[in-house]
Scaffold this active site. Structure first.
Site, PDB file in Angstrom:
ATOM      1  N   HIS A 156       8.388  40.666  51.711  1.00 35.97           N
ATOM      2  CA  HIS A 156       7.972  41.194  50.173  1.00 35.97           C
ATOM      3  C   HIS A 156       7.037  40.290  49.442  1.00 35.97           C
ATOM      4  O   HIS A 156       7.212  40.078  48.190  1.00 35.97           O
ATOM      5  CB  HIS A 156       9.441  41.285  49.458  1.00 35.97           C
ATOM      6  CG  HIS A 156      10.620  41.955  50.045  1.00 35.97           C
ATOM      7  ND1 HIS A 156      10.753  43.332  50.066  1.00 35.97           N
ATOM      8  CD2 HIS A 156      11.545  41.380  50.972  1.00 35.97           C
ATOM      9  CE1 HIS A 156      11.854  43.703  50.773  1.00 35.97           C
ATOM     10  NE2 HIS A 156      12.340  42.627  51.498  1.00 35.97           N
ATOM     11  N   SER A 277     -20.577  33.547  44.011  1.00 34.15           N
ATOM     12  CA  SER A 277     -20.552  34.387  42.763  1.00 34.15           C
ATOM     13  C   SER A 277     -22.033  34.260  42.241  1.00 34.15           C
ATOM     14  O   SER A 277     -22.535  33.135  42.298  1.00 34.15           O
ATOM     15  CB  SER A 277     -19.686  34.177  41.807  1.00 34.15           C
ATOM     16  OG  SER A 277     -20.049  34.583  40.601  1.00 34.15           O
ATOM     17  N   LYS A 283     -16.992  29.786  42.625  1.00 32.39           N
ATOM     18  CA  LYS A 283     -16.536  30.899  43.587  1.00 32.39           C
ATOM     19  C   LYS A 283     -17.035  30.658  44.974  1.00 32.39           C
ATOM     20  O   LYS A 283     -17.866  30.312  45.371  1.00 32.39           O
ATOM     21  CB  LYS A 283     -16.914  31.986  43.134  1.00 32.39           C
ATOM     22  CG  LYS A 283     -16.284  32.542  41.731  1.00 32.39           C
ATOM     23  CD  LYS A 283     -14.851  32.646  41.875  1.00 32.39           C
ATOM     24  CE  LYS A 283     -14.103  33.622  42.632  1.00 32.39           C
ATOM     25  NZ  LYS A 283     -14.121  35.053  41.990  1.00 32.39           N
ATOM     26  N   GLU A 290     -12.304  41.366  52.743  1.00 32.59           N
ATOM     27  CA  GLU A 290     -12.144  42.657  51.587  1.00 32.59           C
ATOM     28  C   GLU A 290     -12.788  43.829  52.250  1.00 32.59           C
ATOM     29  O   GLU A 290     -12.255  44.965  52.263  1.00 32.59           O
ATOM     30  CB  GLU A 290     -12.654  42.396  50.473  1.00 32.59           C
ATOM     31  CG  GLU A 290     -11.932  41.173  49.657  1.00 32.59           C
ATOM     32  CD  GLU A 290     -12.619  40.563  48.296  1.00 32.59           C
ATOM     33  OE1 GLU A 290     -11.881  39.809  47.741  1.00 32.59           O
ATOM     34  OE2 GLU A 290     -13.531  40.845  48.314  1.00 32.59           O
TER      35      GLU A 290
END
Ligand code: ARG
Length: 467
Positions: A156, A277, A283, A290
């Protein structure tokens, strides 16, 4: 260049209809398989004395020449000839003359396309298995290099129990092994030759489909011509397994995304696969993971697309089946690409250094329950008192230790020791657990499976003999 059936009509086909119905653009990759199928067919026709030896030699030579032209990218395809089959027949006519007309004796484009797709799928499955084992190899290497490193295990998405990082990586290895087994099973069903079903009803010529199947290195031929020309089950099945692979890769990608956040800080990705970024200078983004995660969405869409095309078709060949090809090829390419990229991602995983495993942590609360059980408490009694200690301690490990010691009559020193994640993993002993011994056994088993996969690929090499 009009297509062969044009003579049936008095009017010329509308150009737009021709473009709409033509599958030439999608068919190209089927050329080698189409030629292999044609050569097998010619050899069978000759063996059955349906065509003359001289003609058979000419036909095969012509077809082999077309294959060479294709390999040298010199074969020009014409959209107005509708598909790859008619293009090859037409080219054959240009090379050997009217004997080319014998090629289509006792066969149809319906059984031909069904054959091409099966031969293509057979090769695709082999590439798929090879690509999956490349990811497995990268995973195994990572798991071997990191033996002994303890990280939190989650359920979880909450701290559950400590595990070895190698154990975590191997969980992905074994998942991918399931994909290999699935494709291995699909291959058994793909390995059937539909050539000889002709349009849908067979033929009056004395053909021998078993012999054609042998020439194509297929283990058997069809049972029913009508079913054979329509069967695309193996494509739907392959599409499902492609989807399953992308699902498995997506979970790996998702794990990497989460574990590499500053909050988790368990792994870092090497710079060569990270992205930055255009506005935030600090970043370091896992865009590649992704995208891997997103590919599953496309895969599911493609799978649904194929199933929907198949749904409610009447028996036999229907042109709808043509529409499956482009979706199938798109998904095949995307899945292979995902696997190649996954190798790079896995190779770039670096574990961040931490002394986490040596410090007392509530993640080991279950270990105290198990210790109490060994001391004679029933599981539920031990669980209940330790659960209350967790509540009362409000997350303070020192308070928790004091409360547990009082409640269960166990020395604080022992509880402290057992609350160390390193102790937790070392204490495991059940088969398939995260214990060091079991993880090392799993590493050996993984190596063995990789070798087994190689042997399997070696055995499949016979399929390349059709060219
Ligand atoms: N191009 C078709 C396909 O890809 C095969 C040809 C069958 N065409 C036909 N009119 N029977 O499925």
């Amino acid at each position: 260049m009009p297509t062969v059936w044009q003579r049936r009509f008095t009017k010329k086909i509308d150009r737009r209809i021709l473009t709409f119905t033509s599958s030439v653009k999608d068919d190209e990759r089927l050329i080698p398989y189409d030629i292999a199928a044609s050569i097998a067919h010619v050899r069978m026709l000759r063996k059955q004395n349906i065509i003359k030896a001289r003609d058979a030699v000419q036909l095969v030579r012509g077809l082999q020449r077309i294959l060479r032209e294709y390999k040298k990218q010199k074969l020009k395809l014409h959209e107005e000839l509708e598909d790859v089959h008619m293009n090859i027949e037409q080219r054959l006519r240009a090379i050997i003359g009217k004997q080319a007309g014998q090629l289509h004796t006792a066969r149809s484009r319906n059984d031909l396309i069904a054959t091409d797709l099966r031969l293509y799928s057979r090769d695709l499955i082999i590439s798929m298995v090879k690509s999956i084992s490349e990811v497995q190899t990268a995973i195994l290497e990572n798991a071997r290099d990191t033996v002994g490193l303890v990280v939190p295990g989650y359920t979880h998405m909450q701290h559950a129990q400590p595990i070895f990082w190698s154990f975590f990586m191997l969980s992905h290895f074994f998942k991918l092994q399931r994909d290999i087994e699935c494709f291995g099973d699909t291959l058994k069903r793909v390995d059937e030759s539909p050539l000889g079903s002709v349009a849908c009803a067979g033929t009056c010529h004395p053909i021998d489909p078993a012999c054609t199947a042998r020439f194509l290195q297929c283990s058997r031929f069809f049972d029913n011509a009508l079913a054979a020309v329509a069967d695309r089950d193996y494509l739907a099945e392959s599409m499902f397994f492609c989807t399953q692979i992308t699902l498995h890769i997506a979970t790996l990608a998702e794990d990497i995304i989460i574990l590499s956040t500053r909050e988790f800080n368990i792994i870092e990705l090497e710079e060569k696969i990270a992205t930055g970024s255009s506005i935030m200078p600090h970043k370091k983004n896992p865009d590649v993971c992704e995208l891997l995660r997103a590919k599953t969405g496309n895969a599911i869409g493609n799978l649904v697309s194929v199933l929907t095309i198949l749904k409610g078709l009447p028996s036999s060949y229907n042109r709808d089946l043509q529409e499956i090809k482009s979706v199938f090829f798109r998904q095949a390419d995307a899945t292979i690409e995902c696997l190649k990229i996954a190798v790079l991602v896995v190779e770039s995983i670096q574990l961040t250094k931490s002394d986490w495993a040596d410090k007392e942590n509530m993640i080991c609360a279950t270990d105290i329950v198990d210790y109490a059980v060994k001391q004679g408490y029933s599981f539920r009694t031990a669980y209940s008192s330790i659960t209350q200690c967790v509540r009362k301690s409000r997350g303070d490990v020192d308070v928790f230790i004091t409360l547990c010691a009082e409640d269960l009559g166990i020395e604080q020193k022992i509880i402290r020791h057992m609350l160390k994640p390193k102790h937790s993993v070392m204490s495991k002993r059940s088969p398939g657990s995260t214990s060091l011994k079991e993880t090392q056994r799993a590493l050996k088993r993984a190596q063995l499976l990789l070798r087994k996969n190689e042997t399997r690929i070696e055995k499949w090499r016979k399929y390349t003999r059709i060219f």
